[in-house]
Design a protein around this motif. Sequence first.
Motif, PDB file in Angstrom:
ATOM      1  N   ARG A  37       0.837  -1.205   0.000  1.00 60.89           N
ATOM      2  CA  ARG A  37       0.000   0.000   0.000  1.00 60.89           C
ATOM      3  C   ARG A  37       0.872   1.255   0.000  1.00 60.89           C
ATOM      4  O   ARG A  37       0.579   2.231  -0.701  1.00 60.89           O
ATOM      5  CB  ARG A  37      -0.925  -0.022   1.219  1.00 60.89           C
ATOM      6  CG  ARG A  37      -1.968   1.089   1.224  1.00 60.89           C
ATOM      7  CD  ARG A  37      -2.921   0.948   2.392  1.00 60.89           C
ATOM      8  NE  ARG A  37      -3.814  -0.194   2.232  1.00 60.89           N
ATOM      9  CZ  ARG A  37      -3.771  -1.293   2.964  1.00 60.89           C
ATOM     10  NH1 ARG A  37      -2.874  -1.415   3.930  1.00 60.89           N
ATOM     11  NH2 ARG A  37      -4.617  -2.280   2.755  1.00 60.89           N
ATOM     12  N   LYS A 310      -2.053   3.825  -6.667  1.00 64.60           N
ATOM     13  CA  LYS A 310      -2.985   4.308  -5.641  1.00 64.60           C
ATOM     14  C   LYS A 310      -2.228   5.227  -4.684  1.00 64.60           C
ATOM     15  O   LYS A 310      -1.734   4.801  -3.644  1.00 64.60           O
ATOM     16  CB  LYS A 310      -3.603   3.133  -4.877  1.00 64.60           C
ATOM     17  CG  LYS A 310      -4.327   2.124  -5.753  1.00 64.60           C
ATOM     18  CD  LYS A 310      -5.543   2.736  -6.426  1.00 64.60           C
ATOM     19  CE  LYS A 310      -6.282   1.704  -7.256  1.00 64.60           C
ATOM     20  NZ  LYS A 310      -7.452   2.275  -7.959  1.00 64.60           N
ATOM     21  N   HIS A 311      -2.146   6.491  -5.055  1.00 61.35           N
ATOM     22  CA  HIS A 311      -1.370   7.431  -4.237  1.00 61.35           C
ATOM     23  C   HIS A 311      -2.148   7.829  -2.998  1.00 61.35           C
ATOM     24  O   HIS A 311      -3.331   8.144  -3.059  1.00 61.35           O
ATOM     25  CB  HIS A 311      -1.026   8.674  -5.051  1.00 61.35           C
ATOM     26  CG  HIS A 311      -0.297   9.717  -4.263  1.00 61.35           C
ATOM     27  ND1 HIS A 311       0.887   9.448  -3.603  1.00 61.35           N
ATOM     28  CD2 HIS A 311      -0.590  11.027  -4.009  1.00 61.35           C
ATOM     29  CE1 HIS A 311       1.290  10.540  -2.984  1.00 61.35           C
ATOM     30  NE2 HIS A 311       0.423  11.504  -3.211  1.00 61.35           N
ATOM     31  N   GLN A 312      -1.461   7.789  -1.857  1.00 61.68           N
ATOM     32  CA  GLN A 312      -2.076   8.180  -0.587  1.00 61.68           C
ATOM     33  C   GLN A 312      -1.307   9.343   0.014  1.00 61.68           C
ATOM     34  O   GLN A 312      -0.096   9.362  -0.013  1.00 61.68           O
ATOM     35  CB  GLN A 312      -2.073   7.003   0.392  1.00 61.68           C
ATOM     36  CG  GLN A 312      -2.938   5.840  -0.075  1.00 61.68           C
ATOM     37  CD  GLN A 312      -2.945   4.699   0.917  1.00 61.68           C
ATOM     38  OE1 GLN A 312      -2.092   4.611   1.801  1.00 61.68           O
ATOM     39  NE2 GLN A 312      -3.912   3.805   0.802  1.00 61.68           N
TER      40      GLN A 312
END
Length: 312
Positions: A37, A310-312
């Motif tokens: 993630r 999926k950049h957080q």
Amino acid sequence: MRKTEVKALKNKLSLDYDSKCVFVGSCFSENIAERMRNCGFNVVNNPLGVLFNPISVAHVLTNPSEILKESSFLQKDNIHLNWHANSKVYGANGLESFQEEVTKLLEDFNQNLASADVLFITFGSSFVYKYKATQTRVANCHKVVQSEFEKELLTVDEMLVVWRRVLAVLKEQNPRLRIVFTVSPVRHIKDGLIENNRSKARLFELVTALEHEDCTYFPAYELVMDECRDYAYFEADGVHPNAFAVQRVWEYFFETYFSKDTQKTMQQYLSFKHFFAHKALHPESDEHISIVQKQEGKFKDFLENHPNIKHQ
């Protein structure tokens, strides 16, 4: 002294930023899912928290009705819990609200599972605890007094019956799903060292029996217990692998499953993240502001060229 090394896997599974990965089970699932993630991969893990025994993992994957039964919920003080969930999954706003929350967690998880490319399953222990009042095998005792439970060591045959059914259901729901099994290297020393080894042995027997074309094995246990067989690789309790051991497992993981191109993209993404996480000595300076603006432009272009990150 010669170091024992785990040989590279003959692997046919390849992951990239288009891949959707689901992790369930024991601590390996948490550690690797968090690493992935952080690297921008599409990851879903443990909707009901960390689970250790194969029966509880099976419930989460294919038997939500067991989890949602009224008898599966309990109350301690003003907190509501579920026998099939980790204690970190709880409700403080009444039973009905918590039941709705657990239902939503399972529905979202099943939707993700139906569209996943790979499912990583980690087993931690063959021991289970049966709550005497309902004769239910639970995932977590939630610190209820020990006399309320009966401890059992699952047989390989019993686990095989359950898991052959689980795999059949999973493949029917998602025919392209690839499954990777692993056994947690964390020793359950409260069971006793001899008992822990017997428990792990049954898990290895189970996984070996389930291996076939679409089910493979990842050697997390061997990496920690053989390559990292020194207390320098463990936390102070001597049981849980520390950051150095987790890093070794992670390195072996991405070397096994990620192509060179994916590894390169991942390193580029992490370089951007590290830059923006760095605290400058003089953030108000014209020079620093100019550098940040240039990097922001490059990062925007990078994300546009890699839309599946999926950049957080």
